[in-house]
Write an enzyme that holds these catalytic residues in place. Structure first.
Site, PDB file in Angstrom:
ATOM      1  N   HIS A  22     -41.655  61.782  25.607  1.00 40.46           N
ATOM      2  CA  HIS A  22     -40.652  62.762  25.198  1.00 40.46           C
ATOM      3  C   HIS A  22     -39.212  62.373  25.537  1.00 40.46           C
ATOM      4  O   HIS A  22     -38.299  63.164  25.316  1.00 40.46           O
ATOM      5  CB  HIS A  22     -40.966  64.118  25.820  1.00 40.46           C
ATOM      6  CG  HIS A  22     -42.221  64.729  25.283  1.00 40.46           C
ATOM      7  ND1 HIS A  22     -43.458  64.499  25.850  1.00 40.46           N
ATOM      8  CD2 HIS A  22     -42.439  65.536  24.215  1.00 40.46           C
ATOM      9  CE1 HIS A  22     -44.380  65.156  25.174  1.00 40.46           C
ATOM     10  NE2 HIS A  22     -43.799  65.788  24.168  1.00 40.46           N
ATOM     11  N   ASP A  63     -20.881  63.456  22.593  1.00 40.21           N
ATOM     12  CA  ASP A  63     -22.097  63.517  23.408  1.00 40.21           C
ATOM     13  C   ASP A  63     -21.768  63.979  24.816  1.00 40.21           C
ATOM     14  O   ASP A  63     -20.714  63.633  25.367  1.00 40.21           O
ATOM     15  CB  ASP A  63     -22.750  62.137  23.506  1.00 40.21           C
ATOM     16  CG  ASP A  63     -23.546  61.773  22.266  1.00 40.21           C
ATOM     17  OD1 ASP A  63     -23.249  62.315  21.178  1.00 40.21           O
ATOM     18  OD2 ASP A  63     -24.449  60.927  22.386  1.00 40.21           O
ATOM     19  N   CYS A  76     -31.410  61.307  25.093  1.00 41.65           N
ATOM     20  CA  CYS A  76     -31.823  59.898  25.120  1.00 41.65           C
ATOM     21  C   CYS A  76     -31.286  59.219  26.371  1.00 41.65           C
ATOM     22  O   CYS A  76     -30.337  59.697  26.990  1.00 41.65           O
ATOM     23  CB  CYS A  76     -31.282  59.153  23.897  1.00 41.65           C
ATOM     24  SG  CYS A  76     -31.675  59.893  22.303  1.00 41.65           S
ATOM     25  N   ASN A 105     -42.891  58.800  28.611  1.00 44.80           N
ATOM     26  CA  ASN A 105     -43.062  59.755  29.713  1.00 44.80           C
ATOM     27  C   ASN A 105     -43.363  58.938  30.959  1.00 44.80           C
ATOM     28  O   ASN A 105     -44.033  57.895  30.874  1.00 44.80           O
ATOM     29  CB  ASN A 105     -44.245  60.696  29.474  1.00 44.80           C
ATOM     30  CG  ASN A 105     -43.974  61.745  28.413  1.00 44.80           C
ATOM     31  OD1 ASN A 105     -42.832  62.027  28.072  1.00 44.80           O
ATOM     32  ND2 ASN A 105     -45.044  62.320  27.882  1.00 44.80           N
ATOM     33  N   GLU A 116     -26.144  64.587  21.815  1.00 43.23           N
ATOM     34  CA  GLU A 116     -25.141  65.034  20.860  1.00 43.23           C
ATOM     35  C   GLU A 116     -24.906  66.538  20.965  1.00 43.23           C
ATOM     36  O   GLU A 116     -25.838  67.322  21.145  1.00 43.23           O
ATOM     37  CB  GLU A 116     -25.566  64.718  19.424  1.00 43.23           C
ATOM     38  CG  GLU A 116     -25.916  63.269  19.162  1.00 43.23           C
ATOM     39  CD  GLU A 116     -27.414  63.016  19.261  1.00 43.23           C
ATOM     40  OE1 GLU A 116     -28.109  63.792  19.968  1.00 43.23           O
ATOM     41  OE2 GLU A 116     -27.891  62.055  18.636  1.00 43.23           O
ATOM     42  N   TYR A 133     -23.426  54.817   9.244  1.00 46.33           N
ATOM     43  CA  TYR A 133     -22.454  54.744  10.321  1.00 46.33           C
ATOM     44  C   TYR A 133     -22.495  53.429  11.098  1.00 46.33           C
ATOM     45  O   TYR A 133     -21.638  53.169  11.937  1.00 46.33           O
ATOM     46  CB  TYR A 133     -22.666  55.907  11.302  1.00 46.33           C
ATOM     47  CG  TYR A 133     -24.017  55.899  11.978  1.00 46.33           C
ATOM     48  CD1 TYR A 133     -24.202  55.222  13.180  1.00 46.33           C
ATOM     49  CD2 TYR A 133     -25.100  56.556  11.421  1.00 46.33           C
ATOM     50  CE1 TYR A 133     -25.436  55.194  13.801  1.00 46.33           C
ATOM     51  CE2 TYR A 133     -26.336  56.537  12.037  1.00 46.33           C
ATOM     52  CZ  TYR A 133     -26.503  55.860  13.219  1.00 46.33           C
ATOM     53  OH  TYR A 133     -27.735  55.842  13.826  1.00 46.33           O
TER      54      TYR A 133
END
Length: 247
Positions: free
Chosen positions: A165, A43, A68, A121, A203, A110
Site C-alpha cells: 500500500h 505536494d 508515495c 508493505n 499531491e 508532463y
C-alpha cells in the site's frame, strides 16, 4: 561536491530554501510546487524516517493524493528497486494485453517517463493500509535507504513484500540534471539538508473542482499551517549552488 563540504556551512540566497532545509532536518512537513509547465501540482513533503501515523492522516485528509516515498537513485540501485514500466514491459513478453498498456514514449503529457517503482508493505504489518501501518512501512523505507547508503549489506525483500500500500518512486540517476519531478526535487532537498534521502510526497487536490489544488490556494493553506512553500525552480537554483559549494 567535495566531501569536506558540511551542510551547516551552507547558506542560500533564497531564505525559503534555508527555512525548508531546517524544517526537513527537524522532521517537519513542507510544500513543493513543481512548475506551471509540468504537473502544476503542490505536494506535501516530509522525510520518510520522521513520519508518524498523524502525518499519514494529515496527507490523506488534507492533501488527498497518492502517498508515495521517493528514494535516492544510489539507494534505489543498491536496493535493486525496478521501475514499474520495466516490470510490465518484461511481463508483456508473455502477456500481449500488458504490452498494450505499458508506458511508451510520448504517453505522458508532463514528462518523458514515470518514476514509479513497486508498491510495498513492511513485513510487520497486517493489511498495510491503516495509517499506523503505512507509517511503519514508510519509516522502514527510510531506514533501509539509510542502511544501503552507509554500506550495510541489506536485502530489501527481507523487510518488505509486494504488492502493498505504499508506492515507491525511484529518483532519476542524475536527479535534477535529468528530471525535475517531485521525486527528484524532494530527494535533492534531502541531500542538501544532509538527511536520509527518502522523502514522502503527496499531491494536494481540490475538493471543489476535482483538480489539483491551485498554487494560490496551496500557498494560502501553507500560511495557515505554517509550512514553507517552495517552487521547483527555487530548488533547482539552490541545488546548483550546493553542487558547486566548497566550504
Amino acid at each position: 561536491m567535495s566531501e569536506s563540504t558540511t551542510y551547516e556551512c551552507m547558506k542560500y540566497r533564497n531564505e525559503g530554501i534555508n527555512r525548508a532545509l531546517e524544517a526537513l532536518r527537524n522532521g517537519k512537513m513542507i510544500q513543493i510546487y513543481d512548475s506551471d509547465t509540468r504537473e502544476g501540482e503542490t505536494d506535501l513533503v516530509i522525510p520518510a524516517k520522521a513520519v508518524t501515523y498523524k502525518d499519514v492522516k494529515w496527507m490523506r485528509k488534507d492533501a488527498g493524493g497518492l502517498i508515495c516515498v521517493a528514494v535516492d537513485p544510489v539507494a534505489s540501485k543498491q536496493l535493486r528497486l525496478p521501475l514499474m514500466a520495466d516490470i510490465v514491459r518484461e511481463a508483456s513478453k508473455t502477456s500481449e494485453s500488458l504490452g498494450d498498456v505499458v508506458e511508451k514514449d510520448g504517453d505522458l503529457k508532463y514528462d518523458s517517463h514515470s518514476s514509479f517503482s513497486i508498491w510495498v508493505n513492511h513485513r510487520d504489518t497486517r493489511t498495510g493500509i491503516p495509517d499506523l501501518e503505512r507509517a511503519l512501512t514508510i519509516r522502514k523505507i527510510g531506514e533501509i535507504t539509510e542502511k544501503s547508503l552507509s554500506g550495510d549489506g541489506v536485502r530489501f525483500g527481507n523487510e518488505f513484500r509486494t504488492p502493498g500500500h505504499v508506492a515507491l518512486l525511484r529518483a532519476a540517476e542524475r536527479l535534477l540534471d535529468e528530471r525535475m519531478g517531485q521525486t527528484e526535487l524532494s530527494v535533492a532537498l534531502a541531500r542538501m539538508a544532509g538527511i536520509t534521502p527518502a522523502m514522502v510526497v503527496c499531491e494536494m487536490l481540490d475538493d471543489e473542482n476535482g483538480k489539483a489544488l491551485s498554487k494560490e490556494n496551496s500557498k494560502e493553506y501553507g500560511k495557515e499551517h505554517g509550512l514553507v512553500f517552495l517552487e521547483g525552480q527555487e530548488i533547482v537554483e539552490a541545488y546548483l549552488q550546493w553542487t558547486g559549494a566548497r566550504c
